[in-house]
Design a protein around this motif. Structure first.
Motif, PDB file in Angstrom:
ATOM      1  N   THR A   1       0.980  -1.240   0.102  1.00 35.31           N
ATOM      2  CA  THR A   1       0.031  -0.058   0.110  1.00 35.31           C
ATOM      3  C   THR A   1       0.871   1.373  -0.040  1.00 35.31           C
ATOM      4  O   THR A   1       1.882   1.364   0.708  1.00 35.31           O
ATOM      5  N   VAL A   2       0.665   2.131  -0.867  1.00 39.56           N
ATOM      6  CA  VAL A   2       1.188   3.380  -0.939  1.00 39.56           C
ATOM      7  C   VAL A   2       0.272   4.653  -1.141  1.00 39.56           C
ATOM      8  O   VAL A   2      -0.852   4.363  -1.532  1.00 39.56           O
ATOM      9  N   GLU A   3       0.960   5.849  -0.416  1.00 35.26           N
ATOM     10  CA  GLU A   3       0.184   6.869  -0.784  1.00 35.26           C
ATOM     11  C   GLU A   3       0.775   7.896  -1.831  1.00 35.26           C
ATOM     12  O   GLU A   3       2.039   7.907  -1.726  1.00 35.26           O
ATOM     13  N   LEU A   4       0.088   8.232  -2.642  1.00 38.68           N
ATOM     14  CA  LEU A   4       0.493   9.055  -3.778  1.00 38.68           C
ATOM     15  C   LEU A   4       0.127  10.410  -3.791  1.00 38.68           C
ATOM     16  O   LEU A   4      -1.031  10.752  -3.417  1.00 38.68           O
ATOM     17  N   PRO A   5       0.822  11.426  -4.165  1.00 37.58           N
ATOM     18  CA  PRO A   5       0.212  12.755  -4.367  1.00 37.58           C
ATOM     19  C   PRO A   5      -0.703  13.047  -5.190  1.00 37.58           C
ATOM     20  O   PRO A   5      -0.726  12.166  -6.501  1.00 37.58           O
ATOM     21  N   ALA A   6      -1.580  13.753  -5.346  1.00 40.66           N
ATOM     22  CA  ALA A   6      -2.753  13.700  -6.104  1.00 40.66           C
ATOM     23  C   ALA A   6      -2.478  13.741  -7.575  1.00 40.66           C
ATOM     24  O   ALA A   6      -2.774  13.526  -8.535  1.00 40.66           O
ATOM     25  N   ALA A   7      -1.402  15.006  -7.627  1.00 37.60           N
ATOM     26  CA  ALA A   7      -0.895  15.121  -9.049  1.00 37.60           C
ATOM     27  C   ALA A   7      -0.282  13.983  -9.639  1.00 37.60           C
ATOM     28  O   ALA A   7      -0.372  13.761 -10.872  1.00 37.60           O
ATOM     29  N   LEU A   8       0.522  13.126  -8.728  1.00 38.67           N
ATOM     30  CA  LEU A   8       1.138  12.098  -9.418  1.00 38.67           C
ATOM     31  C   LEU A   8       0.016  10.896  -9.838  1.00 38.67           C
ATOM     32  O   LEU A   8      -0.009  10.198 -11.024  1.00 38.67           O
ATOM     33  N   HIS A   9      -0.792  10.794  -9.118  1.00 40.21           N
ATOM     34  CA  HIS A   9      -2.132  10.043  -9.372  1.00 40.21           C
ATOM     35  C   HIS A   9      -2.849  10.498 -10.712  1.00 40.21           C
ATOM     36  O   HIS A   9      -2.974   9.690 -11.558  1.00 40.21           O
ATOM     37  N   ARG A  10      -3.141  11.681 -11.041  1.00 37.99           N
ATOM     38  CA  ARG A  10      -3.515  12.223 -12.268  1.00 37.99           C
ATOM     39  C   ARG A  10      -2.539  11.905 -13.406  1.00 37.99           C
ATOM     40  O   ARG A  10      -3.361  11.514 -14.318  1.00 37.99           O
TER      41      ARG A  10
ATOM     42  N   ARG B   1      -5.407  -1.202 -26.587  1.00 39.64           N
ATOM     43  CA  ARG B   1      -6.103  -1.781 -25.715  1.00 39.64           C
ATOM     44  C   ARG B   1      -6.914  -0.859 -24.606  1.00 39.64           C
ATOM     45  O   ARG B   1      -6.683   0.277 -24.600  1.00 39.64           O
ATOM     46  N   PRO B   2      -8.007  -1.425 -23.835  1.00 43.67           N
ATOM     47  CA  PRO B   2      -8.569  -0.570 -22.980  1.00 43.67           C
ATOM     48  C   PRO B   2      -7.323   0.011 -21.789  1.00 43.67           C
ATOM     49  O   PRO B   2      -6.344  -0.526 -21.695  1.00 43.67           O
ATOM     50  N   SER B   3      -7.822   1.080 -21.300  1.00 45.47           N
ATOM     51  CA  SER B   3      -6.917   1.743 -20.359  1.00 45.47           C
ATOM     52  C   SER B   3      -6.427   1.016 -19.388  1.00 45.47           C
ATOM     53  O   SER B   3      -7.436   0.098 -18.651  1.00 45.47           O
ATOM     54  N   ALA B   4      -5.256   0.611 -18.942  1.00 43.85           N
ATOM     55  CA  ALA B   4      -4.975  -0.123 -17.743  1.00 43.85           C
ATOM     56  C   ALA B   4      -5.016   0.493 -16.472  1.00 43.85           C
ATOM     57  O   ALA B   4      -5.378   1.862 -16.518  1.00 43.85           O
ATOM     58  N   ASP B   5      -5.455   0.021 -15.465  1.00 46.52           N
ATOM     59  CA  ASP B   5      -5.592   0.496 -13.821  1.00 46.52           C
ATOM     60  C   ASP B   5      -4.277   1.150 -13.585  1.00 46.52           C
ATOM     61  O   ASP B   5      -3.180   0.560 -13.778  1.00 46.52           O
ATOM     62  N   PRO B   6      -4.460   2.281 -13.582  1.00 50.11           N
ATOM     63  CA  PRO B   6      -3.088   3.194 -13.221  1.00 50.11           C
ATOM     64  C   PRO B   6      -2.181   2.431 -12.067  1.00 50.11           C
ATOM     65  O   PRO B   6      -1.023   2.665 -12.193  1.00 50.11           O
ATOM     66  N   SER B   7      -3.050   1.945 -11.155  1.00 55.84           N
ATOM     67  CA  SER B   7      -2.045   1.144  -9.963  1.00 55.84           C
ATOM     68  C   SER B   7      -1.249   0.231 -10.939  1.00 55.84           C
ATOM     69  O   SER B   7      -0.125  -0.357 -10.374  1.00 55.84           O
ATOM     70  N   ARG B   8      -1.623  -0.481 -11.838  1.00 54.38           N
ATOM     71  CA  ARG B   8      -0.640  -1.567 -12.455  1.00 54.38           C
ATOM     72  C   ARG B   8       0.361  -0.873 -13.146  1.00 54.38           C
ATOM     73  O   ARG B   8       1.411  -1.632 -13.596  1.00 54.38           O
ATOM     74  N   LEU B   9       0.628   0.383 -13.469  1.00 53.00           N
ATOM     75  CA  LEU B   9       1.667   0.891 -14.075  1.00 53.00           C
ATOM     76  C   LEU B   9       2.826   1.228 -13.128  1.00 53.00           C
ATOM     77  O   LEU B   9       4.064   1.177 -13.617  1.00 53.00           O
ATOM     78  N   ILE B  10       2.486   1.243 -11.782  1.00 53.24           N
ATOM     79  CA  ILE B  10       3.597   1.652 -10.934  1.00 53.24           C
ATOM     80  C   ILE B  10       4.700   0.484 -10.910  1.00 53.24           C
ATOM     81  O   ILE B  10       6.097   0.873 -11.000  1.00 53.24           O
TER      82      ILE B  10
END
Length: 73
Positions: A18-27, A42-51
């Motif tokens: 579990t990590v906390e990201l700044p809102a700007a990084l999440h965007r 392909r459909p957009s990947a789940d952003p958390s899968r990019l980390i």
């Protein structure tokens, strides 16, 4: 066509953290996932899968880390 550092995302058995990201990084992750989806058709990947692939790429291209890792071995 945009040249992204990530291509496909490997389907590997993950370790959950579990990590906390700044809102700007999440965007930015959300936007990156959208662009990656368009680029790969392909459909957009789940952003958390990019980390994980981003961290892998960062570590793989960090020369200072590679040198220090080699010196410790």
């Amino acid at each position: 066509m945009t040249k992204l550092k990530l291509a496909t995302i490997a389907d590997d058995k993950p370790v959950k953290i579990t990590v906390e990201l700044p809102a700007a990084l999440h965007r930015d992750l959300v936007k990156y996932a959208e662009i990656l989806g368009r680029e790969t058709g392909r459909p957009s990947a789940d952003p958390s899968r990019l980390i994980a692939p981003m961290l892998e790429r960062f570590i793989a291209t960090d020369r200072g880390f590679a040198k220090a890792k080699k010196e410790q071995a």
